[in-house]
Design a protein around this motif. Sequence first.
Motif, PDB file in Angstrom:
ATOM      1  N   ALA A 215       0.445  -1.019  -0.629  1.00 13.73           N
ATOM      2  CA  ALA A 215       0.091   0.187  -0.134  1.00 13.73           C
ATOM      3  C   ALA A 215       0.822   1.072  -0.350  1.00 13.73           C
ATOM      4  CB  ALA A 215      -0.909  -0.038   1.029  1.00 13.73           C
ATOM      5  N   PRO A 216       0.239   2.039  -0.124  1.00 10.92           N
ATOM      6  CA  PRO A 216       1.179   3.515  -0.936  1.00 10.92           C
ATOM      7  C   PRO A 216       1.241   3.844   1.255  1.00 10.92           C
ATOM      8  CG  PRO A 216      -0.364   3.344  -2.577  1.00 10.92           C
ATOM      9  CD  PRO A 216      -1.403   2.036  -1.548  1.00 10.92           C
ATOM     10  N   GLY A 217       2.384   4.790   0.841  1.00  6.53           N
ATOM     11  CA  GLY A 217       2.584   4.976   2.389  1.00  6.53           C
ATOM     12  C   GLY A 217       3.409   4.529   3.682  1.00  6.53           C
ATOM     13  N   TRP A 218       3.147   2.885   2.887  1.00  7.76           N
ATOM     14  CA  TRP A 218       3.785   2.121   3.930  1.00  7.76           C
ATOM     15  C   TRP A 218       5.151   2.601   5.111  1.00  7.76           C
ATOM     16  CZ3 TRP A 218       8.219  -1.971   3.721  1.00  7.76           C
ATOM     17  CH2 TRP A 218       7.690  -2.844   4.730  1.00  7.76           C
ATOM     18  N   ASN A 219       5.246   2.249   5.761  1.00  7.08           N
ATOM     19  CA  ASN A 219       5.961   2.600   6.964  1.00  7.08           C
ATOM     20  C   ASN A 219       7.482   1.652   7.430  1.00  7.08           C
ATOM     21  OD1 ASN A 219       4.623   1.806   8.622  1.00  7.08           O
ATOM     22  ND2 ASN A 219       4.445   3.663  10.089  1.00  7.08           N
ATOM     23  N   GLY A 220       7.001   0.598   7.263  1.00  5.16           N
ATOM     24  CA  GLY A 220       7.516  -0.290   7.576  1.00  5.16           C
ATOM     25  C   GLY A 220       7.125  -1.370   8.197  1.00  5.16           C
ATOM     26  N   VAL A 221       5.579  -1.357   9.085  1.00 10.21           N
ATOM     27  CA  VAL A 221       5.305  -1.477  10.490  1.00 10.21           C
ATOM     28  C   VAL A 221       4.382  -1.815   9.499  1.00 10.21           C
ATOM     29  CG1 VAL A 221       4.206  -1.820  12.536  1.00 10.21           C
ATOM     30  CG2 VAL A 221       6.685  -0.219  11.859  1.00 10.21           C
ATOM     31  N   PRO A 222       3.485  -3.366   9.224  1.00  8.66           N
ATOM     32  CA  PRO A 222       4.540  -4.389   9.350  1.00  8.66           C
ATOM     33  C   PRO A 222       5.032  -5.148   8.799  1.00  8.66           C
ATOM     34  CG  PRO A 222       1.629  -4.740   9.270  1.00  8.66           C
ATOM     35  CD  PRO A 222       1.658  -3.998   8.727  1.00  8.66           C
ATOM     36  N   ASP A 223       5.869  -6.233   9.037  1.00  2.26           N
ATOM     37  CA  ASP A 223       6.868  -6.324   8.049  1.00  2.26           C
ATOM     38  C   ASP A 223       6.410  -8.067   7.852  1.00  2.26           C
ATOM     39  OD1 ASP A 223       8.800  -6.591   6.243  1.00  2.26           O
ATOM     40  OD2 ASP A 223       9.779  -5.478   7.261  1.00  2.26           O
ATOM     41  N   MET A 224       7.007  -8.577   7.482  1.00  2.00           N
ATOM     42  CA  MET A 224       7.335  -9.755   7.642  1.00  2.00           C
ATOM     43  C   MET A 224       7.980 -10.259   8.199  1.00  2.00           C
ATOM     44  SD  MET A 224       5.501 -11.710   3.855  1.00  2.00           S
ATOM     45  CE  MET A 224       5.490 -13.145   4.394  1.00  2.00           C
ATOM     46  N   ASP A 225       8.770 -10.148   8.941  1.00  2.00           N
ATOM     47  CA  ASP A 225       9.821 -10.746  10.083  1.00  2.00           C
ATOM     48  C   ASP A 225       9.525 -11.914  10.973  1.00  2.00           C
ATOM     49  OD1 ASP A 225       7.896  -9.444  11.888  1.00  2.00           O
ATOM     50  OD2 ASP A 225       9.832  -7.861  12.368  1.00  2.00           O
ATOM     51  N   LEU A 226      10.916 -11.804  11.904  1.00  2.00           N
ATOM     52  CA  LEU A 226      10.492 -13.235  12.699  1.00  2.00           C
ATOM     53  C   LEU A 226       9.330 -13.217  13.618  1.00  2.00           C
ATOM     54  CD1 LEU A 226      11.768 -15.345  13.937  1.00  2.00           C
ATOM     55  CD2 LEU A 226      12.662 -13.967  15.115  1.00  2.00           C
ATOM     56  N   VAL A 227       8.970 -11.502  13.967  1.00  2.00           N
ATOM     57  CA  VAL A 227       7.738 -11.779  14.520  1.00  2.00           C
ATOM     58  C   VAL A 227       6.560 -12.430  14.238  1.00  2.00           C
ATOM     59  CG1 VAL A 227       6.240  -8.959  16.409  1.00  2.00           C
ATOM     60  CG2 VAL A 227       8.763  -9.432  16.285  1.00  2.00           C
ATOM     61  N   PHE A 228       6.296 -11.905  12.834  1.00  2.00           N
ATOM     62  CA  PHE A 228       5.388 -11.643  12.014  1.00  2.00           C
ATOM     63  C   PHE A 228       5.015 -13.338  11.641  1.00  2.00           C
ATOM     64  CE2 PHE A 228       3.601 -13.671   7.741  1.00  2.00           C
ATOM     65  CZ  PHE A 228       2.677 -13.638   7.900  1.00  2.00           C
ATOM     66  N   GLU A 229       6.179 -13.910  11.478  1.00  2.00           N
ATOM     67  CA  GLU A 229       6.685 -15.871  11.428  1.00  2.00           C
ATOM     68  C   GLU A 229       5.965 -16.057  13.250  1.00  2.00           C
ATOM     69  OE1 GLU A 229      10.365 -16.581  10.203  1.00  2.00           O
ATOM     70  OE2 GLU A 229       9.953 -15.596   8.013  1.00  2.00           O
ATOM     71  N   ILE A 230       6.473 -16.043  14.540  1.00  2.00           N
ATOM     72  CA  ILE A 230       6.153 -16.079  15.216  1.00  2.00           C
ATOM     73  C   ILE A 230       5.047 -16.247  15.366  1.00  2.00           C
ATOM     74  CG2 ILE A 230       6.109 -15.638  18.170  1.00  2.00           C
ATOM     75  CD1 ILE A 230       9.726 -14.916  17.040  1.00  2.00           C
ATOM     76  N   GLY A 231       4.297 -15.653  15.073  1.00  2.00           N
ATOM     77  CA  GLY A 231       2.785 -15.027  14.886  1.00  2.00           C
ATOM     78  C   GLY A 231       1.597 -15.639  14.632  1.00  2.00           C
ATOM     79  N   LEU A 232       2.371 -16.163  12.927  1.00  2.00           N
ATOM     80  CA  LEU A 232       1.478 -16.661  11.458  1.00  2.00           C
ATOM     81  C   LEU A 232       1.870 -18.227  12.745  1.00  2.00           C
ATOM     82  CD1 LEU A 232       0.242 -17.179   9.693  1.00  2.00           C
ATOM     83  CD2 LEU A 232       2.866 -17.987   8.795  1.00  2.00           C
ATOM     84  N   LEU A 233       3.027 -18.634  13.683  1.00  2.00           N
ATOM     85  CA  LEU A 233       3.005 -20.311  14.512  1.00  2.00           C
ATOM     86  C   LEU A 233       1.449 -19.884  15.700  1.00  2.00           C
ATOM     87  CD1 LEU A 233       6.798 -20.653  14.183  1.00  2.00           C
ATOM     88  CD2 LEU A 233       4.564 -21.846  13.168  1.00  2.00           C
ATOM     89  N   LEU A 234       1.404 -19.164  16.656  1.00  2.00           N
ATOM     90  CA  LEU A 234       0.620 -18.612  17.965  1.00  2.00           C
ATOM     91  C   LEU A 234      -0.634 -18.979  16.914  1.00  2.00           C
ATOM     92  CD1 LEU A 234       2.643 -16.844  19.281  1.00  2.00           C
ATOM     93  CD2 LEU A 234       2.262 -18.873  19.672  1.00  2.00           C
TER      94      LEU A 234
END
Length: 115
Positions: free
Chosen positions: A63-82
Motif C-alpha cells: 500500500a502507498p505510504g507503508w512505513n515499514g510496520v508491519p513486516d514479514m519478519d521473525l515476529v510475523f512468523e512467530i505470530g503466524l505459528l501462534l
Amino acid sequence: MQLIIALFAQLLVYGIAGWLLFVAVAFCGARFGGWLGIIGGHILVAVIIAYLDIRRIQAVMSAPGWNGVPDMDLVFEIGLLLRIVLVNTLLLPISIFAFRQRFLHHGSRVATHVT
C-alpha cells in the motif's frame, strides 16, 4: 489476561466465512477421513491460515505510504505459528466430535446389516 484477549481478538480477522471454512475442513476431514483426515484437515487449515496472513501482510506492505510496520519478519512468523496453533486447538473439539460421529455411524451401519 490482556495477552490472552489480544490473541483471541486477532482471530476475528478471519471473519465468519474464514471460520466457516476452518470448521468445514476440520469436520469433513475427521468425518470422512478418520485419523488421517484429522491430521490432513488441520494441516490444510494451517496452510489456509498461512496463505491468508501472508496475503494480508503483503497487501499492507504494498500500500502507498507503508512505513515499514508491519513486516514479514521473525515476529510475523512467530505470530503466524501462534495463530495456527491457536486455531487448530480451537478446532480440535470439532474434529473429535466428527470422528466420533464417524465411529457411531459405522457402528449403526454394521448393526443394521447384521439384523
